[in-house]
Design a protein around this motif. Structure first.
Motif, PDB file in Angstrom:
ATOM      1  N   VAL A 244      34.058 123.083  80.745  1.00 12.71           N
ATOM      2  CA  VAL A 244      32.676 122.932  81.478  1.00 12.71           C
ATOM      3  C   VAL A 244      33.209 123.217  83.156  1.00 12.71           C
ATOM      4  N   ASP A 245      33.073 123.995  83.648  1.00 12.60           N
ATOM      5  CA  ASP A 245      33.223 123.801  85.108  1.00 12.60           C
ATOM      6  C   ASP A 245      32.233 122.919  85.344  1.00 12.60           C
ATOM      7  N   GLU A 246      32.953 122.443  86.655  1.00 13.42           N
ATOM      8  CA  GLU A 246      31.931 120.981  87.080  1.00 13.42           C
ATOM      9  C   GLU A 246      31.638 121.415  88.178  1.00 13.42           C
ATOM     10  N   ASP A 247      31.671 122.295  88.483  1.00 16.24           N
ATOM     11  CA  ASP A 247      30.742 122.765  89.916  1.00 16.24           C
ATOM     12  C   ASP A 247      29.975 123.755  89.280  1.00 16.24           C
ATOM     13  N   ALA A 248      30.127 124.404  88.438  1.00 16.84           N
ATOM     14  CA  ALA A 248      28.676 125.050  87.409  1.00 16.84           C
ATOM     15  C   ALA A 248      27.582 123.571  87.108  1.00 16.84           C
ATOM     16  N   ASP A 274      37.534 109.717  93.505  1.00 13.10           N
ATOM     17  CA  ASP A 274      36.530 110.467  94.984  1.00 13.10           C
ATOM     18  C   ASP A 274      35.521 111.417  94.245  1.00 13.10           C
ATOM     19  N   HIS A 275      36.064 111.772  92.954  1.00 13.52           N
ATOM     20  CA  HIS A 275      34.690 112.807  91.931  1.00 13.52           C
ATOM     21  C   HIS A 275      33.211 112.420  92.080  1.00 13.52           C
ATOM     22  N   TRP A 276      32.397 113.563  92.246  1.00 14.38           N
ATOM     23  CA  TRP A 276      30.921 113.503  92.418  1.00 14.38           C
ATOM     24  C   TRP A 276      30.832 112.519  91.074  1.00 14.38           C
ATOM     25  N   ILE A 277      30.796 113.449  90.014  1.00 13.05           N
ATOM     26  CA  ILE A 277      30.536 112.942  88.341  1.00 13.05           C
ATOM     27  C   ILE A 277      30.794 110.765  88.814  1.00 13.05           C
ATOM     28  N   TRP A 278      30.945 110.455  88.866  1.00 21.12           N
ATOM     29  CA  TRP A 278      31.094 109.126  88.869  1.00 21.12           C
ATOM     30  C   TRP A 278      29.866 108.362  89.303  1.00 21.12           C
ATOM     31  N   THR A 279      29.048 109.335  90.896  1.00 18.76           N
ATOM     32  CA  THR A 279      28.340 108.125  91.116  1.00 18.76           C
ATOM     33  C   THR A 279      26.744 109.369  90.637  1.00 18.76           C
TER      34      THR A 279
END
Length: 329
Positions: A244-248, A274-279
């Motif tokens: 998975v391309d996480e930005d995509a 600090d990754h955006w996925i957490w929240t």
């Protein structure tokens, strides 16, 4: 005598079950990092010559993996590695196969990972959260939803884990498309090659990634992939984070393609704080722990014992990896 190397804890679990084989085996155990014991006596690593190495999840969790793998790579007598891994994308497995060592993978985690997938998918299809919110507000309201049996699923990968997912999904009556090599349908209604995955994305309500990470599948889920998804669909990744391309993915979530993502694996592990996925409110996170069911180790032990009996009897081993799985041939 065939020398076999394993962690001490692994040996303690199975020693009674392999008692009928011990006259043919010289068992060396690893009670702690860089310590090797045979018949109660410590021996130097340089004196080891294992033909068989058993790499268990328990050994990995207790930090003994380097002690096992270092000896395996150094041993000219090594012939067979039984590993707890289902996928062999780590470079060390290529090095092992280049030595001519056979590798058998574990299928023990298939059951629990399939349960993980079904549990998350069902909880997102059935409006459990909406019902809980109504309860909290003491509102008597309806929560209509699409029945699970009316959904279409796309399963990418059909190995031991994929087959267990298919078995459980089909029990709910879903329409199942599988992306895999070859044309054998198994439990699926239809089979597509990876090159044609875009044909199934616009009509799939649930997309499950259960494939290996290869040059062909790295960043499979990119902007084009998410743009082709059905609005409101679910994405579940229990394969590898590199799929998975996480930005995509973040861009896809903004357009509800997918509406929710369930991620057990990530590009970087552990997932940075600090990754955006957490929240993100549309993402569920688990720490590469979908395989943590209490039945995994007993199944893995049984698989190794059965394969050990086959090996000693000169019979084919179950779940043996092909050289192509590590990028050879």
């Amino acid at each position: 005598m065939i020398q076999i190397l394993m962690s001490e804890a692994s040996h303690l679990r199975i020693r009674d079950r392999i008692a009928h084989l011990v006259q043919r085996l010289e068992i060396v155990t690893v009670p702690e990092a860089n310590r090797y014991v045979r018949d109660g006596v410590d021996i130097p690593a340089g004196d080891l010559a294992p033909e068989i190495v058993w790499n268990t999840q328990e050994a990995y969790m207790s930090g003994l993996l380097p002690s096992l793998m270092r000896v395996l790579l150094d041993s000219p007598s090594a012939r067979w590695l039984q590993t707890f891994n289902a996928g062999l994308d780590l470079p060390i497995f290529r090095r092992i196969m280049e030595k001519g060592v056979r590798i058998t993978k574990s299928s023990a985690q298939g059951v629990v990972i399939a349960e993980y997938v079904l549990a998350h998918a069902l909880s997102l299809i059935v409006p459990i959260d909406a019902q809980r919110d109504l309860q909290a507000r003491r509102e008597w309201g309806r929560t209509p939803y699409r029945e699970v049996s009316q959904t279409r699923w796309l399963l990418v990968g059909y190995g031991a884990i994929g087959e267990q997912i298919a078995l459980r999904a089909r029990a709910f009556g879903v329409d199942l498309t599988v992306v895999r090599r070859g044309s054998e349908a198994g439990l699926a209604h239809r089979v597509l090659p990876l090159a044609r995955i875009a044909e199934a994305l616009p009509e799939s309500d649930v997309v499950v990634l259960a494939c290996a990470l290869t040059d062909e599948t790295r960043n499979l889920c990119n902007d084009a992939f998410f743009s082709a998804m059905k609005p409101g669909a679910l994405l579940l990744n229990i394969g590898r984070g590199g799929l998975v391309d996480e930005d995509a993915l973040r861009r896809g979530l903004e357009s509800q393609r997918p509406a929710h993502a369930v991620l057990d694996v990530f590009q970087t592990e552990p997932l940075p704080e600090d990754h955006w996925i957490w929240t993100h409110p549309q993402v569920r996170v688990s720490a590469h722990t979908s395989n943590s069911g209490d039945g995994v180790q007993p199944r893995a032990d049984a698989q190794f014992i059965a394969n050990l009996e086959r090996y000693l009897g000169g019979e084919p081993l179950t779940n043996e990896a092909e050289r192509s799985e590590v990028g050879l041939d």
